[in-house]
Design a protein around this motif. Structure first.
Motif, PDB file in Angstrom:
ATOM      1  N   VAL A 351       0.859  -1.191   0.000  1.00 29.86           N
ATOM      2  CA  VAL A 351       0.000   0.000   0.000  1.00 29.86           C
ATOM      3  C   VAL A 351       0.889   1.233   0.000  1.00 29.86           C
ATOM      4  O   VAL A 351       1.818   1.336   0.793  1.00 29.86           O
ATOM      5  N   VAL A 352       0.615   2.151  -0.922  1.00 29.72           N
ATOM      6  CA  VAL A 352       1.354   3.407  -0.961  1.00 29.72           C
ATOM      7  C   VAL A 352       0.469   4.523  -0.415  1.00 29.72           C
ATOM      8  O   VAL A 352       0.895   5.346   0.383  1.00 29.72           O
ATOM      9  N   LEU A 360       0.629   0.548  -5.512  1.00 31.48           N
ATOM     10  CA  LEU A 360       1.088   1.184  -6.737  1.00 31.48           C
ATOM     11  C   LEU A 360       0.777   0.302  -7.940  1.00 31.48           C
ATOM     12  O   LEU A 360       0.523   0.786  -9.035  1.00 31.48           O
ATOM     13  N   GLY A 361       0.764  -1.018  -7.705  1.00 27.92           N
ATOM     14  CA  GLY A 361       0.368  -1.985  -8.722  1.00 27.92           C
ATOM     15  C   GLY A 361       0.939  -1.697 -10.084  1.00 27.92           C
ATOM     16  O   GLY A 361       2.154  -1.673 -10.250  1.00 27.92           O
ATOM     17  N   PRO A 362       0.067  -1.464 -11.054  1.00 28.05           N
ATOM     18  CA  PRO A 362       0.519  -1.322 -12.435  1.00 28.05           C
ATOM     19  C   PRO A 362       1.471  -0.150 -12.649  1.00 28.05           C
ATOM     20  O   PRO A 362       2.276  -0.172 -13.575  1.00 28.05           O
ATOM     21  N   ALA A 363       1.400   0.859 -11.784  1.00 27.44           N
ATOM     22  CA  ALA A 363       2.270   2.019 -11.994  1.00 27.44           C
ATOM     23  C   ALA A 363       3.632   1.830 -11.344  1.00 27.44           C
ATOM     24  O   ALA A 363       4.508   2.674 -11.467  1.00 27.44           O
ATOM     25  N   HIS A 364       3.801   0.697 -10.644  1.00 28.44           N
ATOM     26  CA  HIS A 364       5.044   0.473  -9.919  1.00 28.44           C
ATOM     27  C   HIS A 364       6.233   0.475 -10.861  1.00 28.44           C
ATOM     28  O   HIS A 364       6.282  -0.246 -11.838  1.00 28.44           O
ATOM     29  N   GLY A 365       7.190   1.310 -10.524  1.00 34.53           N
ATOM     30  CA  GLY A 365       8.422   1.323 -11.299  1.00 34.53           C
ATOM     31  C   GLY A 365       8.314   1.988 -12.656  1.00 34.53           C
ATOM     32  O   GLY A 365       9.314   2.185 -13.320  1.00 34.53           O
ATOM     33  N   THR A 366       7.120   2.372 -13.083  1.00 35.05           N
ATOM     34  CA  THR A 366       6.981   2.943 -14.412  1.00 35.05           C
ATOM     35  C   THR A 366       7.207   4.445 -14.381  1.00 35.05           C
ATOM     36  O   THR A 366       6.365   5.210 -14.807  1.00 35.05           O
ATOM     37  N   SER A 367       8.322   4.866 -13.842  1.00 38.49           N
ATOM     38  CA  SER A 367       8.594   6.291 -13.872  1.00 38.49           C
ATOM     39  C   SER A 367       9.121   6.652 -15.250  1.00 38.49           C
ATOM     40  O   SER A 367       9.758   5.818 -15.886  1.00 38.49           O
ATOM     41  N   PRO A 368       8.930   7.826 -15.802  1.00 41.45           N
ATOM     42  CA  PRO A 368       8.116   8.837 -15.157  1.00 41.45           C
ATOM     43  C   PRO A 368       6.621   8.685 -15.481  1.00 41.45           C
ATOM     44  O   PRO A 368       6.271   8.370 -16.607  1.00 41.45           O
ATOM     45  N   VAL A 369       5.810   8.847 -14.434  1.00 45.45           N
ATOM     46  CA  VAL A 369       4.376   8.974 -14.650  1.00 45.45           C
ATOM     47  C   VAL A 369       3.985  10.280 -13.987  1.00 45.45           C
ATOM     48  O   VAL A 369       4.305  10.498 -12.836  1.00 45.45           O
ATOM     49  N   ASP A 370       3.325  11.154 -14.708  1.00 38.98           N
ATOM     50  CA  ASP A 370       3.051  12.446 -14.103  1.00 38.98           C
ATOM     51  C   ASP A 370       1.924  12.286 -13.095  1.00 38.98           C
ATOM     52  O   ASP A 370       1.150  11.325 -13.129  1.00 38.98           O
ATOM     53  N   ARG A 372      -0.986  13.522 -12.462  1.00 43.51           N
ATOM     54  CA  ARG A 372      -2.396  13.348 -12.845  1.00 43.51           C
ATOM     55  C   ARG A 372      -2.668  11.959 -13.402  1.00 43.51           C
ATOM     56  O   ARG A 372      -3.669  11.322 -13.094  1.00 43.51           O
ATOM     57  N   ALA A 373      -1.730  11.471 -14.185  1.00 43.58           N
ATOM     58  CA  ALA A 373      -1.892  10.125 -14.741  1.00 43.58           C
ATOM     59  C   ALA A 373      -1.921   9.099 -13.612  1.00 43.58           C
ATOM     60  O   ALA A 373      -2.740   8.174 -13.613  1.00 43.58           O
ATOM     61  N   LEU A 374      -1.030   9.292 -12.655  1.00 42.63           N
ATOM     62  CA  LEU A 374      -0.988   8.372 -11.521  1.00 42.63           C
ATOM     63  C   LEU A 374      -2.296   8.383 -10.749  1.00 42.63           C
ATOM     64  O   LEU A 374      -2.793   7.348 -10.326  1.00 42.63           O
ATOM     65  N   ARG A 375      -2.858   9.574 -10.605  1.00 43.92           N
ATOM     66  CA  ARG A 375      -4.089   9.689  -9.832  1.00 43.92           C
ATOM     67  C   ARG A 375      -5.207   8.899 -10.493  1.00 43.92           C
ATOM     68  O   ARG A 375      -5.958   8.194  -9.835  1.00 43.92           O
ATOM     69  N   LEU A 376      -5.286   8.991 -11.790  1.00 41.52           N
ATOM     70  CA  LEU A 376      -6.331   8.258 -12.506  1.00 41.52           C
ATOM     71  C   LEU A 376      -6.102   6.754 -12.413  1.00 41.52           C
ATOM     72  O   LEU A 376      -7.032   5.970 -12.297  1.00 41.52           O
ATOM     73  N   LEU A 377      -4.839   6.384 -12.449  1.00 43.54           N
ATOM     74  CA  LEU A 377      -4.482   4.970 -12.445  1.00 43.54           C
ATOM     75  C   LEU A 377      -4.697   4.340 -11.076  1.00 43.54           C
ATOM     76  O   LEU A 377      -5.062   3.171 -10.967  1.00 43.54           O
ATOM     77  N   THR A 378      -4.461   5.092 -10.005  1.00 42.99           N
ATOM     78  CA  THR A 378      -4.373   4.475  -8.669  1.00 42.99           C
ATOM     79  C   THR A 378      -5.205   5.153  -7.592  1.00 42.99           C
ATOM     80  O   THR A 378      -5.236   4.662  -6.473  1.00 42.99           O
ATOM     81  N   ARG A 379      -5.824   6.280  -7.853  1.00 41.73           N
ATOM     82  CA  ARG A 379      -6.533   7.101  -6.853  1.00 41.73           C
ATOM     83  C   ARG A 379      -5.586   7.756  -5.855  1.00 41.73           C
ATOM     84  O   ARG A 379      -6.013   8.342  -4.853  1.00 41.73           O
ATOM     85  N   ILE A 380      -4.286   7.680  -6.123  1.00 36.73           N
ATOM     86  CA  ILE A 380      -3.320   8.270  -5.211  1.00 36.73           C
ATOM     87  C   ILE A 380      -3.534   9.784  -5.113  1.00 36.73           C
ATOM     88  O   ILE A 380      -3.765  10.447  -6.110  1.00 36.73           O
ATOM     89  N   GLY A 381      -3.513  10.297  -3.903  1.00 39.48           N
ATOM     90  CA  GLY A 381      -3.666  11.731  -3.695  1.00 39.48           C
ATOM     91  C   GLY A 381      -5.107  12.177  -3.582  1.00 39.48           C
ATOM     92  O   GLY A 381      -5.387  13.368  -3.476  1.00 39.48           O
ATOM     93  N   ARG A 388      -0.525  14.138   1.119  1.00 46.82           N
ATOM     94  CA  ARG A 388       0.567  14.655   1.954  1.00 46.82           C
ATOM     95  C   ARG A 388       1.577  13.566   2.305  1.00 46.82           C
ATOM     96  O   ARG A 388       2.720  13.868   2.650  1.00 46.82           O
ATOM     97  N   ILE A 389       1.151  12.305   2.271  1.00 51.21           N
ATOM     98  CA  ILE A 389       2.081  11.212   2.579  1.00 51.21           C
ATOM     99  C   ILE A 389       2.587  10.557   1.290  1.00 51.21           C
ATOM    100  O   ILE A 389       3.775  10.555   0.995  1.00 51.21           O
ATOM    101  N   CYS A 390       1.662  10.044   0.474  1.00 49.73           N
ATOM    102  CA  CYS A 390       2.092   9.197  -0.649  1.00 49.73           C
ATOM    103  C   CYS A 390       2.837   9.973  -1.725  1.00 49.73           C
ATOM    104  O   CYS A 390       3.768   9.453  -2.329  1.00 49.73           O
ATOM    105  N   LEU A 391       2.429  11.226  -1.974  1.00 51.53           N
ATOM    106  CA  LEU A 391       3.094  11.943  -3.060  1.00 51.53           C
ATOM    107  C   LEU A 391       4.560  12.216  -2.740  1.00 51.53           C
ATOM    108  O   LEU A 391       5.414  12.189  -3.619  1.00 51.53           O
TER     109      LEU A 391
END
Ligand SMILES: Cc1cc2nc3c(=O)[nH]c(=O)nc-3n(C[C@H](O)[C@H](O)[C@H](O)COP(=O)(O)OP(=O)(O)OC[C@H]3O[C@@H](n4cnc5c(N)ncnc54)[C@H](O)[C@@H]3O)c2cc1C
Lengths: 435, 81
Positions: A351-352, A360-370, A372-381, A388-391
């Motif tokens: 859990v991130v 992070l699942g599918p986005a794990h290690g796939t840097s760079p991901v901007d 906004r893209a990450l948010r759509l992919l994972t609900r992060i943020g 305040r923590i995960c970002l």
């Protein structure tokens, strides 16, 4: 109704309290806002079992009788034109405005996710310290503190005082870096005295360097941690783990107002030598402008307080000392620099985002991901803590503009708020829903 | 210093602790389970300073942060939501 003050200070920690003292003059209307029930900020957080620290008491003696208005348990959640501050308290919403505004809103811990870090019993290192001061029972409990930086030591001292058994302090920086940090520390006499006071109280606590916690285990509660130097692992049974990898400035409020930031990994509010931000009449002091400890926070607060009130003749005595204290920011950052392995402890299933329980699942290690893209992919943020923590954890593994891109489009409110507060804002933006 | 003591109820269990302590401390004396994560796992307080939201509980019917709420006589606290 909006109450108007000559100066509004956000944050009642060392920086905000010093600013309130130095800005005070008879007849001036000064308000200090803080979301904790009592003033003191992080280091001087109220502890009912202890006498208040001397430095805090002497400041408080001045302020208490000065007529300065303290709005404790009030959280700044948004701005309206003016800028008017929208504050939320347990009993309602109120609005205040300052002819001048000073952000002394401090810093929070940097958390790096690892397998098991969401188990009850795993806390922030300063977080556990804060909770113990608030009465969380730690007496007789076995505690491990892990991560990086001097806060691990400060937390250990508080926990010992509350009767905990501190098994070990686990510092990721290698011995050589810690030694170099200490060798040059005497350049800052106050910081040296503070360090010696901590070390003296910790002589019986093992301080391991060049190691880190790679996992926490337990069924519904923490019962052991795995400690590694990257080659060999060892298991330490414990009932509580306090973990933190240094601090990051609480820039959200000044950023929402439009103050320029500086630094790209974990940005701070940019200020000139007197503490003025890029916006005229808006000042910032203390850890929100960079991580440099309580001595620097107090000096910057004192300086920004007089500068905000336009008392230029009182500034000059402080400028040289403030500059010297600022150099400590770099000293800390350099020697407690994070090593590569601690940034990559989370796996695809870890859990991130604690709020949304998102790996992070599918986005794990796939840097760079901007962002906004990450948010759509994972609900992060998108959860309670608004990233305040995960970002900040993710920023450690991604190319540098990552956080700056996220921060470039801030949206109110600054914290999840009640519906009636949201309704009152009515500024056409797309607020985070209350939780 | 010996502060006065205050009694609150956590999931119906009376807990007495010194004035000036927090609801988080009161709960920790009874259970480590403050809230359930979206996936169902138990969570307890984490950041200790009011922003992670892991210590959110129902206090007198309103969801609040246990770490930033001081105990006061008669508070009714419900966890696990
Ligand atoms: C958990 C923790 C524990 C620490 N413990 C120690 C220690 O033991 N020893 C040590 O030397 N250093 C410690 N530090 C480092 C510490 O940050 C500094 O030494 C010092 O407290 C910084 O002072 P400051 O005034 O800049 O900020 P702070 O002391 O952080 O004060 C900022 C205040 O602003 C409030 N605030 C922020 N945003 C808002 C908002 N939107 N609305 C209302 N109020 C707001 C915060 O709640 C806080 O009370 C700790 C840091 C953390 C994060």
């Amino acid at each position: 109704m909006v109450d108007v003050f000559d100066l509004v200070i956000v944050g009642a920690g060392p920086a905000g309290l010093e600013a309130a003292r130095s800005a005070f003059a008879p007849g001036r209307r000064i308000a200090v806002v803080d979301d904790n029930p009592r003033p003191g900020g992080q280091i001087w957080r109220h502890d009912p079992t202890q006498d208040p620290p001397r430095a805090f008491r002497s400041l408080w003696d001045h302020l208490d009788s000065s007529g300065t208005r303290f709005l404790c348990s009030h959280r700044l959640v948004a701005f309206e034109s003016g800028p008017t501050l929208v504050l939320e308290s347990p009993t309602g919403t109120r609005r205040i405005r300052g002819e001048r505004l000073l952000f002394a809103c401090g810093a929070r811990e940097l958390f790096l996710p690892f397998p098991g870090w969401t188990l009850p019993g795993v806390y922030g290192a300063g977080g556990l310290q804060a909770l113990a001061k608030g009465g969380l029972p730690v007496a007789g409990r076995t505690v491990v503190l892990a991560g990086s930086g001097p806060l691990l030591l400060a937390s250990a001292v508080t926990l010992l005082r509350h009767g905990a058994r501190v098994e070990a302090i686990i510092e990721q920086a290698p011995t050589g870096e810690v030694a170099r940090f200490l060798a040059l520390l005497p350049r800052w006499p106050l910081q040296t005295l503070a360090a010696l006071a901590l070390i003296r109280r910790l002589i019986r606590v093992p301080y391991w360097r060049g190691v880190w916690v790679s996992g926490a285990r337990g069924r519904d509660r923490l019962c052991e941690v795995e400690v590694t130097d990257g080659r060999t692992n060892r298991i330490l049974p414990c009932e509580a783990l306090g973990t933190g990898y240094g601090l990051v400035p609480n820039i959200e409020a000044p950023n929402l107002l439009g103050c320029k930031l500086t630094g790209s990994l974990h940005p701070a509010v940019a200020v000139d030598s007197q503490g003025e931000t890029s916006l005229p009449g808006i000042y910032a002091a203390g850890e929100v402008t960079g991580i440099g400890g309580v001595g620097r926070a107090r000096l910057q607060g004192a300086l920004a307080g007089v500068a905000a009130m336009g008392e230029t003749q009182r500034i000059h005595g402080l400028l040289g000392r403030a500059r010297h204290a600022n150099a400590y920011v770099g000293h800390l950052a350099q020697h407690f620099r994070l090593r590569e392995p601690v940034r990559r402890l989370a796996g695809p299933a870890t859990v991130v985002c604690r709020c949304e329980d998102a790996a992070l699942g599918p986005a794990h290690g796939t840097s760079p991901v901007d962002p906004r893209a990450l948010r759509l992919l994972t609900r992060i943020g998108m959860g309670h803590c608004q990233g305040r923590i995960c970002l900040h954890a993710l920023a450690e593994t991604r190319p540098e503009p990552f956080l700056r891109e996220w921060l470039a489009r801030p949206r109110p409110p600054l914290f999840p708020t009640r519906l009636e507060t949201l309704a009152g804002l009515g500024d056409g933006t797309n607020p985070v829903p209350p939780t | 210093m010996s502060p006065r003591s205050v009694t609150v109820h956590v999931n119906g269990v009376p807990v007495t602790l010194p004035e000036g302590t927090t609801v988080a401390a009161a709960i920790a004396g009874v259970t480590g389970h403050f809230r359930a994560a979206p996936g169902g796992a138990p969570r307890g307080p984490f950041c200790g300073m009011g922003y992670c939201g892991e210590c959110r509980v129902r206090i007198d019917g309103v969801i609040r942060l246990a770490c930033q709420t001081p105990v006061s006589p008669g508070l009714l606290v419900e966890t696990g939501g």
